[in-house]
Each structure stands twice: as structure tokens, then as C-alpha cells.
Design a protein around this motif. Structure first.
Motif, PDB file in Angstrom:
ATOM      1  N   TYR A 198       0.835  -1.209   0.000  1.00 28.60           N
ATOM      2  CA  TYR A 198       0.000   0.000   0.000  1.00 28.60           C
ATOM      3  C   TYR A 198       0.868   1.256   0.000  1.00 28.60           C
ATOM      4  CZ  TYR A 198      -2.840   3.751   1.964  1.00 28.60           C
ATOM      5  OH  TYR A 198      -3.443   4.955   2.196  1.00 28.60           O
ATOM      6  N   ARG A 199       1.909   1.268   0.849  1.00 28.99           N
ATOM      7  CA  ARG A 199       2.793   2.440   0.909  1.00 28.99           C
ATOM      8  C   ARG A 199       3.534   2.647  -0.407  1.00 28.99           C
ATOM      9  NH1 ARG A 199       3.577   0.438   6.231  1.00 28.99           N
ATOM     10  NH2 ARG A 199       5.473  -0.666   5.612  1.00 28.99           N
ATOM     11  N   LEU A 200       3.769   1.554  -1.117  1.00 30.31           N
ATOM     12  CA  LEU A 200       4.459   1.658  -2.405  1.00 30.31           C
ATOM     13  C   LEU A 200       3.512   1.995  -3.552  1.00 30.31           C
ATOM     14  CD1 LEU A 200       6.832  -1.462  -2.130  1.00 30.31           C
ATOM     15  CD2 LEU A 200       7.495   0.950  -1.992  1.00 30.31           C
ATOM     16  N   GLY A 201       2.237   2.126  -3.239  1.00 31.33           N
ATOM     17  CA  GLY A 201       1.255   2.471  -4.261  1.00 31.33           C
ATOM     18  C   GLY A 201       0.776   1.284  -5.076  1.00 31.33           C
ATOM     19  N   ARG A 202       1.085   0.084  -4.619  1.00 32.52           N
ATOM     20  CA  ARG A 202       0.679  -1.112  -5.356  1.00 32.52           C
ATOM     21  C   ARG A 202      -0.750  -1.541  -5.026  1.00 32.52           C
ATOM     22  NH1 ARG A 202       5.191  -4.192  -6.738  1.00 32.52           N
ATOM     23  NH2 ARG A 202       3.720  -5.664  -7.671  1.00 32.52           N
ATOM     24  N   LEU A 203      -1.270  -1.061  -3.890  1.00 31.91           N
ATOM     25  CA  LEU A 203      -2.643  -1.346  -3.498  1.00 31.91           C
ATOM     26  C   LEU A 203      -3.341  -0.041  -3.126  1.00 31.91           C
ATOM     27  CD1 LEU A 203      -2.214  -4.448  -1.117  1.00 31.91           C
ATOM     28  CD2 LEU A 203      -3.091  -4.496  -3.462  1.00 31.91           C
ATOM     29  N   THR A 204      -4.605   0.081  -3.482  1.00 36.68           N
ATOM     30  CA  THR A 204      -5.401   1.228  -3.055  1.00 36.68           C
ATOM     31  C   THR A 204      -5.878   0.976  -1.618  1.00 36.68           C
ATOM     32  OG1 THR A 204      -7.507   0.285  -3.776  1.00 36.68           O
ATOM     33  CG2 THR A 204      -6.225   1.510  -5.422  1.00 36.68           C
ATOM     34  N   PRO A 205      -6.368   2.005  -0.933  1.00 34.37           N
ATOM     35  CA  PRO A 205      -6.899   1.776   0.420  1.00 34.37           C
ATOM     36  C   PRO A 205      -7.975   0.687   0.455  1.00 34.37           C
ATOM     37  CG  PRO A 205      -6.635   4.120   0.050  1.00 34.37           C
ATOM     38  CD  PRO A 205      -6.371   3.448  -1.269  1.00 34.37           C
ATOM     39  N   ALA A 206      -8.876   0.707  -0.537  1.00 36.83           N
ATOM     40  CA  ALA A 206      -9.937  -0.303  -0.579  1.00 36.83           C
ATOM     41  C   ALA A 206      -9.358  -1.701  -0.812  1.00 36.83           C
ATOM     42  CB  ALA A 206     -10.946   0.035  -1.672  1.00 36.83           C
ATOM     43  N   GLU A 207      -8.347  -1.783  -1.685  1.00 39.20           N
ATOM     44  CA  GLU A 207      -7.731  -3.080  -1.947  1.00 39.20           C
ATOM     45  C   GLU A 207      -6.991  -3.601  -0.723  1.00 39.20           C
ATOM     46  OE1 GLU A 207      -6.917  -2.704  -6.785  1.00 39.20           O
ATOM     47  OE2 GLU A 207      -5.407  -2.007  -5.352  1.00 39.20           O
ATOM     48  N   LEU A 208      -6.332  -2.695   0.016  1.00 36.65           N
ATOM     49  CA  LEU A 208      -5.650  -3.108   1.245  1.00 36.65           C
ATOM     50  C   LEU A 208      -6.651  -3.680   2.243  1.00 36.65           C
ATOM     51  CD1 LEU A 208      -3.216  -3.268   3.167  1.00 36.65           C
ATOM     52  CD2 LEU A 208      -3.690  -0.892   3.818  1.00 36.65           C
ATOM     53  N   ASP A 209      -7.763  -2.987   2.435  1.00 36.62           N
ATOM     54  CA  ASP A 209      -8.790  -3.487   3.354  1.00 36.62           C
ATOM     55  C   ASP A 209      -9.296  -4.850   2.902  1.00 36.62           C
ATOM     56  OD1 ASP A 209      -8.589  -1.243   4.924  1.00 36.62           O
ATOM     57  OD2 ASP A 209     -10.332  -0.233   4.060  1.00 36.62           O
ATOM     58  N   GLY A 210      -9.491  -4.990   1.589  1.00 35.08           N
ATOM     59  CA  GLY A 210      -9.973  -6.258   1.055  1.00 35.08           C
ATOM     60  C   GLY A 210      -8.987  -7.392   1.263  1.00 35.08           C
ATOM     61  N   ARG A 211      -7.693  -7.093   1.088  1.00 39.46           N
ATOM     62  CA  ARG A 211      -6.669  -8.135   1.275  1.00 39.46           C
ATOM     63  C   ARG A 211      -6.546  -8.531   2.748  1.00 39.46           C
ATOM     64  NH1 ARG A 211      -6.395 -11.352  -1.953  1.00 39.46           N
ATOM     65  NH2 ARG A 211      -8.507 -10.571  -2.119  1.00 39.46           N
ATOM     66  N   LEU A 212      -6.655  -7.574   3.648  1.00 35.07           N
ATOM     67  CA  LEU A 212      -6.584  -7.894   5.076  1.00 35.07           C
ATOM     68  C   LEU A 212      -7.779  -8.746   5.492  1.00 35.07           C
ATOM     69  CD1 LEU A 212      -5.344  -4.458   6.505  1.00 35.07           C
ATOM     70  CD2 LEU A 212      -4.025  -6.577   6.265  1.00 35.07           C
ATOM     71  N   ARG A 213      -8.956  -8.452   4.925  1.00 34.68           N
ATOM     72  CA  ARG A 213     -10.131  -9.289   5.195  1.00 34.68           C
ATOM     73  C   ARG A 213      -9.936 -10.684   4.615  1.00 34.68           C
ATOM     74  NH1 ARG A 213     -13.048  -4.619   3.810  1.00 34.68           N
ATOM     75  NH2 ARG A 213     -13.444  -5.483   1.723  1.00 34.68           N
ATOM     76  N   ALA A 214      -9.313 -10.750   3.422  1.00 28.57           N
ATOM     77  CA  ALA A 214      -9.071 -12.046   2.789  1.00 28.57           C
ATOM     78  C   ALA A 214      -8.142 -12.901   3.641  1.00 28.57           C
ATOM     79  CB  ALA A 214      -8.482 -11.843   1.395  1.00 28.57           C
ATOM     80  N   LEU A 215      -7.156 -12.273   4.290  1.00 29.66           N
ATOM     81  CA  LEU A 215      -6.265 -13.015   5.189  1.00 29.66           C
ATOM     82  C   LEU A 215      -7.051 -13.646   6.333  1.00 29.66           C
ATOM     83  CD1 LEU A 215      -3.040 -10.840   5.641  1.00 29.66           C
ATOM     84  CD2 LEU A 215      -3.221 -13.079   4.555  1.00 29.66           C
ATOM     85  N   LYS A 216      -7.984 -12.887   6.905  1.00 29.75           N
ATOM     86  CA  LYS A 216      -8.805 -13.424   7.988  1.00 29.75           C
ATOM     87  C   LYS A 216      -9.705 -14.549   7.487  1.00 29.75           C
ATOM     88  CE  LYS A 216      -8.885  -9.197  10.776  1.00 29.75           C
ATOM     89  NZ  LYS A 216      -9.743  -8.142  11.397  1.00 29.75           N
ATOM     90  N   ASP A 217     -10.270 -14.369   6.288  1.00 22.87           N
ATOM     91  CA  ASP A 217     -11.121 -15.417   5.707  1.00 22.87           C
ATOM     92  C   ASP A 217     -10.312 -16.676   5.422  1.00 22.87           C
ATOM     93  OD1 ASP A 217     -13.299 -13.754   5.827  1.00 22.87           O
ATOM     94  OD2 ASP A 217     -13.225 -13.166   3.714  1.00 22.87           O
ATOM     95  N   LEU A 218      -9.071 -16.480   4.975  1.00 23.84           N
ATOM     96  CA  LEU A 218      -8.203 -17.621   4.686  1.00 23.84           C
ATOM     97  C   LEU A 218      -7.949 -18.422   5.956  1.00 23.84           C
ATOM     98  CD1 LEU A 218      -6.364 -18.824   2.340  1.00 23.84           C
ATOM     99  CD2 LEU A 218      -4.497 -17.586   3.455  1.00 23.84           C
ATOM    100  N   ALA A 219      -7.571 -17.738   7.033  1.00 22.32           N
ATOM    101  CA  ALA A 219      -7.284 -18.415   8.296  1.00 22.32           C
ATOM    102  C   ALA A 219      -8.525 -19.091   8.866  1.00 22.32           C
ATOM    103  CB  ALA A 219      -6.716 -17.419   9.304  1.00 22.32           C
ATOM    104  N   ALA A 220      -9.695 -18.517   8.585  1.00 20.85           N
ATOM    105  CA  ALA A 220     -10.944 -19.079   9.104  1.00 20.85           C
ATOM    106  C   ALA A 220     -11.468 -20.230   8.251  1.00 20.85           C
ATOM    107  CB  ALA A 220     -12.002 -17.984   9.199  1.00 20.85           C
ATOM    108  N   GLY A 221     -10.776 -20.535   7.154  1.00 24.59           N
ATOM    109  CA  GLY A 221     -11.206 -21.648   6.312  1.00 24.59           C
ATOM    110  C   GLY A 221     -12.306 -21.310   5.337  1.00 24.59           C
ATOM    111  N   LYS A 222     -12.510 -20.018   5.054  1.00 24.58           N
ATOM    112  CA  LYS A 222     -13.591 -19.617   4.150  1.00 24.58           C
ATOM    113  C   LYS A 222     -13.181 -19.635   2.681  1.00 24.58           C
ATOM    114  CE  LYS A 222     -15.829 -16.655   7.597  1.00 24.58           C
ATOM    115  NZ  LYS A 222     -16.288 -15.268   7.920  1.00 24.58           N
ATOM    116  N   LEU A 223     -11.868 -19.654   2.402  1.00 26.16           N
ATOM    117  CA  LEU A 223     -11.392 -19.647   1.012  1.00 26.16           C
ATOM    118  C   LEU A 223     -10.952 -21.061   0.652  1.00 26.16           C
ATOM    119  CD1 LEU A 223      -9.356 -16.309   0.978  1.00 26.16           C
ATOM    120  CD2 LEU A 223     -11.801 -16.677   0.590  1.00 26.16           C
ATOM    121  N   ARG A 224     -11.890 -21.888   0.305  1.00 21.47           N
ATOM    122  CA  ARG A 224     -11.607 -23.309   0.087  1.00 21.47           C
ATOM    123  C   ARG A 224     -11.366 -23.611  -1.390  1.00 21.47           C
ATOM    124  NH1 ARG A 224     -16.639 -25.433   3.742  1.00 21.47           N
ATOM    125  NH2 ARG A 224     -15.946 -24.494   5.692  1.00 21.47           N
ATOM    126  N   PRO A 225     -10.284 -24.294  -1.673  1.00 18.70           N
ATOM    127  CA  PRO A 225     -10.056 -24.739  -3.056  1.00 18.70           C
ATOM    128  C   PRO A 225     -10.863 -25.996  -3.329  1.00 18.70           C
ATOM    129  CG  PRO A 225      -8.278 -25.490  -1.665  1.00 18.70           C
ATOM    130  CD  PRO A 225      -9.194 -24.694  -0.772  1.00 18.70           C
TER     131      PRO A 225
END
Length: 232
Positions: A198-225
């Protein structure tokens, strides 16, 4: 007091992938609980007795943090203090993850969508090409971290919790990413790396929030292959 034998592998998967992240255990609480788990449920006993000073010495910790960890684990229901004595120490009853009151809602929701002891939870997704491809397919050709579309030739798998920190080959800990992000992240915690992007400009604020939520979903087992048809 003996308990029926438990599946040690599944118990450890539940500990690493469900209990620790969902109860937000600190490193010291995790160390204390895993040690008590090793000397109770893993060897077929429900109860374990210990002195705080001896436990602290064994774990290389101070008495205060160990005492606080036992108290919080008791409050969370991860264990139940049955007796406390200056002479004999603590007698505690350990709880399986599905018996912990703070996790009952999670297990109730999981029971509605998948059978107990799901094969998905025990699968090593690093083991075969087909299983690794299942992780790549889950991300649909995008880097989990920077969200760029990634050609197969510059795509790899990354351990969110690095292997040097005992990160597992679970679908909850593996993501598909570009080689650049894999190299930049190294052994850093994933949230810190995302904030760097995000600091490098590679993610927007909304994308950063989305990625942090995705990390929590991943750990919770919600992103199942999707498992390969033959399971390999």
C-alpha cells in the motif's frame, strides 16, 4: 483420568487453523496451551497437573506470563481449572477445540456445510502438482497479495505463515502469488507486507482493506479450493 484416543494430526490442524486464530491467542498463550495439550489429550488424558513455576521453567518463561496465560485459557474455555493449590499446583481439564464454548458457533456453522474431520483440513496442498494447482485455481490467476494477473510462468505458492515459523501446507496457509511478491515478502508477516504494498502504491486503500479481510477469511477456512477428483 483417561480419555478416548484422539486423532493427533486432526487435533493439531484444529489447534493451528481454528483455535489459535479464532481465539487470538498470544505467542505465550499458544506455547502454554500446546505444552499442556501435549501432556494431556495427545497422550489420551483429559486432566493434567502442574506447578506454574515448574511449567514456566520448562518453557523458558517468567511465572507471571504463564499464570496469566492459564487464567485467560480458563476464561476462554480452552481448559478448566479444577483445583488450585500452593502445594500441588494446578489441576486442569483440557478441552478439545469443538468443546470450547467460544468456538461452538464456528463448529456449528461448519457442520452445516461439511462433514466432521473433513479431508480438506488434513490435506497437504504442497504434496502434488494437482493439489498445488488447486490453490492457484482458487486465486483465478491473480496474485493474492498485489492482485495483478499472473502468468503461470511467474506464479508460485507462498506460505502466509512462513515454514520457518511452523507454517503448514494447509489450504488455510497457502496462496498463489507472483514471484516478485514472494521474494519481497520473505518471512515477514503477511499483514505487514500488504501495508508495504500500500505504501508503495501497489494497493489502493480499498484493496488493502480487502486483502486484510481475505487473510482473515483464509485463516478461518472460508477460502476453500476444490480438491482434485481423485484427491491427489
Amino acid at each position: 483420568m483417561r480419555n478416548k484416543s484422539v486423532n493427533a494430526k486432526l487435533l493439531w490442524v484444529q489447534f493451528e487453523d481454528v483455535l489459535v486464530p479464532r481465539l487470538e491467542l498470544t505467542v505465550k498463550e499458544r506455547v502454554v496451551y500446546s505444552h499442556l495439550l501435549r501432556h494431556s489429550l495427545v497422550v489420551g488424558k483429559v486432566r493434567v497437573q502442574f506447578a506454574v513455576m515448574a511449567l514456566a521453567r520448562t518453557l523458558g518463561l517468567c511465572n507471571g506470563p504463564v499464570r496469566h496465560a492459564v487464567r485467560r485459557l480458563d476464561e476462554l474455555g480452552a481448559l478448566r481449572v479444577l483445583k488450585r493449590s500452593h502445594k500441588t499446583g494446578h489441576l486442569v481439564e483440557m478441552r478439545l477445540p469443538e468443546k470450547i464454548r467460544a468456538l461452538r458457533r464456528y463448529y456449528a456453522s461448519q457442520a452445516a456445510v461439511e462433514p466432521p474431520a473433513s479431508a480438506l483440513e488434513a490435506t497437504d496442498f504442497w504434496k502434488t502438482w494437482a493439489l498445488r494447482k488447486a490453490i492457484h485455481d482458487r486465486e483465478r490467476g491473480a496474485c493474492f497479495y498485489c492482485l495483478r494477473r499472473t502468468a503461470a510462468s511467474v506464479r508460485c505458492l507462498d506460505h502466509v505463515v512462513p515454514r520457518v515459523r511452523f507454517g503448514r501446507n494447509s489450504y488455510r496457509n497457502l496462496v498463489s502469488c507472483c514471484l516478485e511478491c514472494n521474494s519481497r515478502k520473505g518471512d515477514r508477516p503477511a499483514p505487514d507486507f500488504l501495508r508495504t504494498l500500500y505504501r508503495l502504491g501497489r494497493l489502493t486503500p480499498a484493496e488493502l482493506d480487502g486483502r486484510l479481510r481475505a487473510l482473515k477469511d483464509l485463516a478461518a477456512g472460508k477460502l476453500r479450493p476444490a480438491l482434485p477428483e481423485n484427491g491427489k
